[in-house]
Design an enzyme around this catalytic site. Structure first.
Site, PDB file in Angstrom:
ATOM      1  N   LYS A 135       0.856  -1.195   0.000  1.00 43.56           N
ATOM      2  CA  LYS A 135       0.000   0.000   0.000  1.00 43.56           C
ATOM      3  C   LYS A 135       0.886   1.237   0.000  1.00 43.56           C
ATOM      4  CE  LYS A 135      -4.273  -1.068   2.449  1.00 43.56           C
ATOM      5  NZ  LYS A 135      -4.990  -0.795   3.709  1.00 43.56           N
ATOM      6  N   GLU A 177       2.073   0.071  16.365  1.00 43.40           N
ATOM      7  CA  GLU A 177       1.651  -0.877  15.316  1.00 43.40           C
ATOM      8  C   GLU A 177       1.959  -2.323  15.725  1.00 43.40           C
ATOM      9  OE1 GLU A 177      -0.228  -0.310  12.758  1.00 43.40           O
ATOM     10  OE2 GLU A 177       0.094   1.756  12.090  1.00 43.40           O
ATOM     11  N   LYS A 208       1.821  -9.455   9.669  1.00 44.68           N
ATOM     12  CA  LYS A 208       1.405  -8.601   8.553  1.00 44.68           C
ATOM     13  C   LYS A 208       1.452  -9.386   7.243  1.00 44.68           C
ATOM     14  CE  LYS A 208       0.567  -4.656   6.395  1.00 44.68           C
ATOM     15  NZ  LYS A 208       0.944  -3.275   6.291  1.00 44.68           N
ATOM     16  N   GLU A 218      -7.373  -5.828  -0.159  1.00 42.34           N
ATOM     17  CA  GLU A 218      -8.395  -5.427   0.819  1.00 42.34           C
ATOM     18  C   GLU A 218      -9.797  -5.647   0.257  1.00 42.34           C
ATOM     19  OE1 GLU A 218      -6.997  -2.133   3.254  1.00 42.34           O
ATOM     20  OE2 GLU A 218      -9.083  -1.574   3.576  1.00 42.34           O
ATOM     21  N   HIS A 234      -6.699   8.165  12.068  1.00 40.69           N
ATOM     22  CA  HIS A 234      -6.599   9.008  10.864  1.00 40.69           C
ATOM     23  C   HIS A 234      -7.390  10.299  11.038  1.00 40.69           C
ATOM     24  CE1 HIS A 234      -5.511   5.442   7.971  1.00 40.69           C
ATOM     25  NE2 HIS A 234      -4.498   5.827   8.723  1.00 40.69           N
TER      26      HIS A 234
END
Ligand code: GLY
Length: 342
Positions: A135, A177, A208, A218, A234
């Site tokens: 991404k 994370e 991950k 996704e 975000h």
């Protein structure tokens, strides 16, 4: 987990529709030997000062900080690629944290409709999360990561020594994370030993890898669960205009808030939010939503999240410590009510 080919070396293969790629732990001194000759390097104003040999290789340097995930900086990078005569057969390596990886990736994905891309993550956050899975993106004033692509790297080269140069605040932001992976899938990551990072970095990367292999683009809801804490995180970054708050810090606050929201909705077992808060606070991360958060304003930002439908919102919610699910039928009124009554 990955294979150990030689002492000290570690490789993990990620299957991707772009072609599989390796994530390798390397020594910093070996880095240049892994990259193609004439590979164009993109880095930031902090990293260029601390990675030996980087400055001498005439990298494209962007200002350090989330503000560089912008159209202006993107234009600067692709213009530099053109000025430097980079051809379609050329390549770009992003040497830096998540911002440089995301920005460099958008440049690599779009310059001449796509050139080879290498990720060299130098921050903990980039090592365990943003460099893996393809991404790439930049931000708009309207919201985070709203413009971007899937563009898998040819390889991810991780030199754990880079962490020695990482400011404490950035290291903690990266921990957010790792702990997220612990909350959503792998509770063993919640007891990490800071003095011995490589085992849990490997473990977090492997978590991950499993997710992105199972849902690279996704489409089946699994990868979206990695967004635990990110919907609200975000929003916090966007409303602050990407200043004064690191991504990992926003995600930490977001994880506590989303655990509370999950409890409010009856999806997350009671007491989970308290545990999330405790673990994050123990690791020196912020856990409180800003006191001046306006629920209506917050909802507007949240509705621009990429998991939102036309009428509903999507959140990755914990179903326990170590498990989660994507809930994508949340009514705006439920978010508003929760924010107003919490
Ligand atoms: N950082 C979330 C993802 O890669 O999907």
């Amino acid at each position: 987990m990955g294979d150990r080919h030689t002492e000290g070396a570690w490789n993990m293969k990620v299957e991707s529709r772009f072609g599989s790629y390796e994530i390798s732990f390397i020594k910093l001194t070996e880095l240049w030997g892994y990259l193609p000759e004439n590979c164009c390097l993109v880095t930031d104003s902090n990293v260029v000062e601390v990675i030996p040999g980087l400055k001498e290789r005439n990298p494209i340097v962007v200002p350090a900080g989330e503000e560089s995930k912008s159209f202006d900086t993107y234009r600067f990078v692709v213009t530099e690629l053109a000025k430097r005569g980079v051809k379609r057969s050329g390549s770009l390596a992003a040497v830096g944290g998540g911002v440089v990886g995301d920005l460099g990736g958008v440049a690599a994905a779009s310059y001449m409709r796509g050139i080879d891309f290498w990720q060299v993550p130098t921050s903990l956050l980039a090592m365990v999360d943003s460099s893996v899975g393809g991404k790439v993106g930049i931000d708009l004033a309207e919201g985070k990561n709203l413009v971007g692509a899937f563009w898998a790297p040819k390889a991810v080269l991780v030199a754990p020594e880079c962490l020695k140069t990482l400011p404490e605040r950035q290291f903690k932001a990266g921990l957010a994370e790792v702990l997220k992976m612990g909350f959503i899938r792998d509770p063993e990551l919640l007891n990490l030993d800071r003095e011995n990072p490589q085992p849990w970095i490997e473990r977090a990367i492997d978590g991950k890898r499993q997710v992105v292999e199972a849902d690279e683009f996704e489409t089946n809801g699994l990868r979206a669960t990695l967004n635990f804490g990110h919907t609200i995180g975000h929003m916090l970054e966007s409303r602050a205009n990407y200043q004064g708050i690191l991504h990992g810090e926003a995600v930490a606050i977001g994880m506590v808030a989303e655990a509370e929201f999950g409890e409010y909705l009856g999806v997350t077992p009671a007491g989970t939010a308290e545990k999330v808060r405790e673990v994050l606070a123990e690791n020196g991360l912020p856990v409180e939503l800003p006191t001046d958060l306006n629920p209506t304003e917050a909802l507007k930002w949240l509705q621009l999240d990429k998991k939102s439908g036309t009428k509903t919102l999507g959140f990755s919610l914990l179903t326990g410590i170590g498990s989660c699910k994507l809930k994508s039928d949340i009514e705006p009124s439920q978010v508003l009510e929760w924010l107003e009554t919490r």
